[in-house]
Design a protein around this motif. Structure first.
Motif, PDB file in Angstrom:
ATOM      1  N   UNK A   1      38.026  46.029  46.970  1.00 35.63           N
ATOM      2  CA  UNK A   1      37.801  44.614  47.217  1.00 35.63           C
ATOM      3  C   UNK A   1      38.000  43.771  45.963  1.00 35.63           C
ATOM      4  N   UNK A   2      37.696  44.339  44.808  1.00 38.68           N
ATOM      5  CA  UNK A   2      37.856  43.614  43.535  1.00 38.68           C
ATOM      6  C   UNK A   2      37.716  44.622  42.405  1.00 38.68           C
TER       7      UNK A   2
ATOM      8  N   UNK B   1      36.776  44.557  38.106  1.00 42.51           N
ATOM      9  CA  UNK B   1      36.347  43.758  36.955  1.00 42.51           C
ATOM     10  C   UNK B   1      36.329  44.658  35.731  1.00 42.51           C
ATOM     11  N   UNK B   2      37.012  44.237  34.669  1.00 40.47           N
ATOM     12  CA  UNK B   2      37.138  45.089  33.487  1.00 40.47           C
ATOM     13  C   UNK B   2      36.737  44.341  32.225  1.00 40.47           C
TER      14      UNK B   2
ATOM     15  N   UNK C   1      41.935  35.949  35.074  1.00 39.34           N
ATOM     16  CA  UNK C   1      41.612  36.058  36.495  1.00 39.34           C
ATOM     17  C   UNK C   1      42.931  36.255  37.207  1.00 39.34           C
ATOM     18  N   UNK C   2      43.069  37.389  37.876  1.00 38.88           N
ATOM     19  CA  UNK C   2      44.370  37.743  38.459  1.00 38.88           C
ATOM     20  C   UNK C   2      44.186  38.124  39.915  1.00 38.88           C
ATOM     21  N   UNK C   3      45.304  38.222  40.585  1.00 39.06           N
ATOM     22  CA  UNK C   3      45.312  38.892  41.883  1.00 39.06           C
ATOM     23  C   UNK C   3      46.398  39.954  41.861  1.00 39.06           C
TER      24      UNK C   3
ATOM     25  N   UNK D   1      41.272  40.433  43.911  1.00 38.84           N
ATOM     26  CA  UNK D   1      40.943  39.735  42.669  1.00 38.84           C
ATOM     27  C   UNK D   1      40.625  40.715  41.542  1.00 38.84           C
TER      28      UNK D   1
ATOM     29  N   UNK E   1      39.413  40.667  37.356  1.00 42.60           N
ATOM     30  CA  UNK E   1      39.022  39.905  36.173  1.00 42.60           C
ATOM     31  C   UNK E   1      39.031  40.838  34.971  1.00 42.60           C
TER      32      UNK E   1
ATOM     33  N   UNK F   1      34.998  47.513  42.907  1.00 43.44           N
ATOM     34  CA  UNK F   1      34.162  47.174  44.060  1.00 43.44           C
ATOM     35  C   UNK F   1      34.937  47.532  45.311  1.00 43.44           C
ATOM     36  N   UNK F   2      34.378  48.443  46.092  1.00 39.24           N
ATOM     37  CA  UNK F   2      35.070  48.885  47.297  1.00 39.24           C
ATOM     38  C   UNK F   2      34.264  48.607  48.547  1.00 39.24           C
ATOM     39  N   UNK F   3      34.891  48.878  49.670  1.00 35.49           N
ATOM     40  CA  UNK F   3      34.215  48.651  50.941  1.00 35.49           C
ATOM     41  C   UNK F   3      33.146  49.706  51.198  1.00 35.49           C
TER      42      UNK F   3
ATOM     43  N   UNK G   1      30.729  51.161  45.074  1.00 31.35           N
ATOM     44  CA  UNK G   1      31.151  50.553  43.818  1.00 31.35           C
ATOM     45  C   UNK G   1      31.245  51.661  42.786  1.00 31.35           C
TER      46      UNK G   1
ATOM     47  N   UNK H   1      29.551  36.857  31.120  1.00 31.59           N
ATOM     48  CA  UNK H   1      30.229  37.590  32.194  1.00 31.59           C
ATOM     49  C   UNK H   1      29.112  38.137  33.091  1.00 31.59           C
TER      50      UNK H   1
ATOM     51  N   UNK I   1      38.575  32.235  42.731  1.00 31.24           N
ATOM     52  CA  UNK I   1      39.413  33.122  43.535  1.00 31.24           C
ATOM     53  C   UNK I   1      38.607  33.668  44.701  1.00 31.24           C
TER      54      UNK I   1
ATOM     55  N   UNK J   1      32.662  33.913  33.135  1.00 29.82           N
ATOM     56  CA  UNK J   1      33.373  34.518  34.249  1.00 29.82           C
ATOM     57  C   UNK J   1      32.341  35.210  35.132  1.00 29.82           C
TER      58      UNK J   1
ATOM     59  N   UNK K   1      28.114  44.934  48.135  1.00 27.04           N
ATOM     60  CA  UNK K   1      27.619  46.165  47.526  1.00 27.04           C
ATOM     61  C   UNK K   1      27.142  47.062  48.659  1.00 27.04           C
ATOM     62  N   UNK K   2      27.946  48.076  48.966  1.00 28.40           N
ATOM     63  CA  UNK K   2      27.591  48.922  50.111  1.00 28.40           C
ATOM     64  C   UNK K   2      26.272  49.666  49.932  1.00 28.40           C
TER      65      UNK K   2
ATOM     66  N   UNK L   1      23.243  45.025  42.966  1.00 21.97           N
ATOM     67  CA  UNK L   1      23.525  45.399  41.580  1.00 21.97           C
ATOM     68  C   UNK L   1      23.936  44.158  40.814  1.00 21.97           C
TER      69      UNK L   1
END
Lengths: 381, 150
Positions: free
Chosen positions: A153-154, A156-157, A239-241, A247, A249, A271-273, A276, B25, B61, B82, B88-89, B94
């Motif tokens: 889903x997203x 972030x790094x 911020x990218x896609x 998304x 970041x 972040x996944x369905x 995480x 962040x 976004x 940012x 969060x499944x 978190x």
């Protein structure tokens, strides 16, 4: 007969060759042949090249063109500074040598594309140093491929280098970025979005197997007078896609010795369905607390205040931080991976093709920072 | 969580230990009925941690109807933030906060505890929320005092 190749080293001390050369030397498949460079480098660069050659007990050959004729050379590790890297890479590829390249690939998109063309026409293998060969990255790849997080889903790094004596930048105004960006690597400063941002950019595209589609970026001078004086950034955010609108970041930069208990925050949150997944290059680790003098930052080396290079760090009396001891950081994995690719005659997952795409994302980030607009990929040219 | 976390962060900032805050962040992962409102409230807090500077530019976004939102903010004094919300499944929410100062950093990671935040005491800046929503819907960054009414 076991696989064996000769590795020519372009540029020596005061480059990442200080790290790459020992990693290659440690592998029984690889013989270091010589240290070389363009014939017209200045005396200081030549002295640094000679120093690394001497340390490894190999010849120094002043002229790259001459050294490329050595029949015992099959590959080249290229660590020349960014402004010279592209033409050297092209020359080596045209000479039929496999390329191991310092990052980022090149400061200009047309240079990156020219390298790709030269490599493809020559039919040689290529690889850019990145994090993809680190054990924690490989573990993440396995988990993602196995569906651990479900649909992404997203992402972030944060990739931050805890080096340099921070707190000297003048604060209070926004940085005015330029496009195209100039002055990638100087003696006292580097463009840190370029220098450090390349890591999460390339890692994320490798993990997801997706390309970047839009980039919105800002750059800043938060920490170091040296960067500000040279008008290069010490920090950047993107911020990218990705393809499919995912998304992304990224925060990347040099944040100073005292900003982290180890080498710096280096983390990717996927972040996944279903789950995480947090990838942390500082995990797993030992934490050691003892009745000993606390670690203190080294005095700045006049030729390397940001502690870019291990040679200068040694001269400055740098001692490693000892509180956090990451267990699986592997300085040899990338060299070993490249040799594995050559031995198996298979392409690297971070060849110049992927490296050029990462260069494009970086340039889009600078363009966005300069214009205040979202930049869509592919960039023209 | 709010009653402990936010005062603790503010104490660290006030102490000067990390120097002057320059970047925030903040990841907020967890089921939330109003992610846009949550993001706006977190942005207000983050701006406060940076000293309350005037917003200079903003880019969001995601979809206003989705939970995975990203907000990039730049301020007139050069500082930035940012923030991201997301699903969060796992049963527990978190959160992950990083505040960079020019001489240090402060981090918070809610791993192992429920990172749910209520933002009960945080007023919603409706103007800021509207600008964020506009950026989301139009997929455009917003900049300049005319575009940013907060």
């Amino acid at each position: 007969m076991s696989y064996s190749l000769g590795m020519l080293l372009v540029s020596g001390d005061y480059t990442h060759q200080e790290m790459y050369a020992p990693a290659f030397a440690r592998d029984p498949r690889c013989r270091l042949v010589a240290v070389t460079d363009e014939a017209d480098v200045d005396a200081e660069r030549r002295a640094w090249n000679e120093a690394l050659a001497h340390r490894h007990g190999i010849p120094h050959i002043a002229d790259l063109s001459e050294s490329l004729q050595l029949p015992q050379t099959q590959a080249v590790s290229i660590c020349a500074p960014p402004d010279r890297r592209a033409r050297i890479a092209i020359q080596c590829a045209r000479a039929g040598k496999h390329l191991y390249l310092d990052k980022p690939l090149a400061p200009r998109l047309e240079q990156a594309h020219a390298i790709v063309t030269a490599v493809q026409q020559a039919g040689v293998h290529s690889h850019m140093f990145s994090f993809i060969t680190q054990p924690w990255a490989r573990r993440a790849e396995r988990l993602l491929a196995g569906g651990y997080v479900g649909q992404i889903r997203a992402i972030h790094a944060e990739t931050l280098f805890a080096k340099g004596s921070a707190g000297t930048a003048v604060l209070g105004t926004s940085r005015q970025e330029e496009y195209p960006p100039g002055r990638q690597q100087l003696v006292t400063a580097k463009r840190e979005l370029d220098n450090i941002g390349i890591y999460p950019i390339s890692l994320i595209s490798w993990l997801t197997k997706k390309r970047y589609r839009t980039v919105y970026g800002t750059t800043a001078n938060y920490f170091f007078r040296e960067h500000q004086e040279q008008d290069v950034e010490d920090f950047g955010v993107l911020s990218c896609t990705l393809e499919g609108g995912i998304p992304i970041t990224i925060a990347a930069g040099r944040t100073g010795w005292c900003s982290h208990p180890a080498g710096g925050l280096n983390r990717v949150t996927v972040v996944g369905s279903k789950q995480t997944l947090v990838l942390d290059a500082n995990q797993p680790r030992l934490e050691v607390y003892a009745a000993e003098p606390p670690w203190t930052p080294p005095a700045g080396h006049p030729k390397d205040p940001m502690a870019f290079w291990s040679t200068s760090q040694k001269e400055a009396g740098f001692t490693p931080k000892r509180t956090w001891l990451p267990l699986f950081a592997d300085v040899t994995s990338d060299a070993r991976y490249f040799l594995d690719c050559l031995e198996a005659d298979r392409p690297s997952e971070m060849s110049v093709v992927e490296a050029a795409r990462a260069t494009e994302v970086l340039l889009a980030g600078y363009r966005s920072a300069a214009t205040g607009k979202v930049v869509e990929l592919d960039l023209p040219g | 969580m709010d009653s402990k976390l936010f005062p603790a962060v503010e104490d660290v900032i006030r102490s000067g230990r990390i120097g002057r805050p320059v970047f925030v962040r903040w990841l907020l992962l967890g089921q939330c009925e109003t992610p846009l409102k949550r993001l706006t409230q977190a942005a207000t807090i983050a701006r406060g941690w940076l000293g309350g500077p005037t917003i200079d530019r903003l880019y969001a976004l995601g979809s206003p109807d989705d939970s995975a939102l990203v907000l990039s903010m730049g301020f007139q004094d050069g500082t930035a933030a940012m923030l991201a919300t997301g699903p969060e499944p796992a049963p527990e929410a978190r959160i992950d906060i990083l505040i960079l100062g020019n001489r240090g950093s402060v981090c918070f990671d809610s791993s192992g505890v429920d990172g749910a935040l209520t933002f009960d005491d945080v007023l919603l800046d409706q103007g800021l929320q509207a600008v964020i929503e506009f950026s989301l819907r139009h997929r455009e960054p917003m900049s300049g005092p005319g575009a940013l009414r907060s």
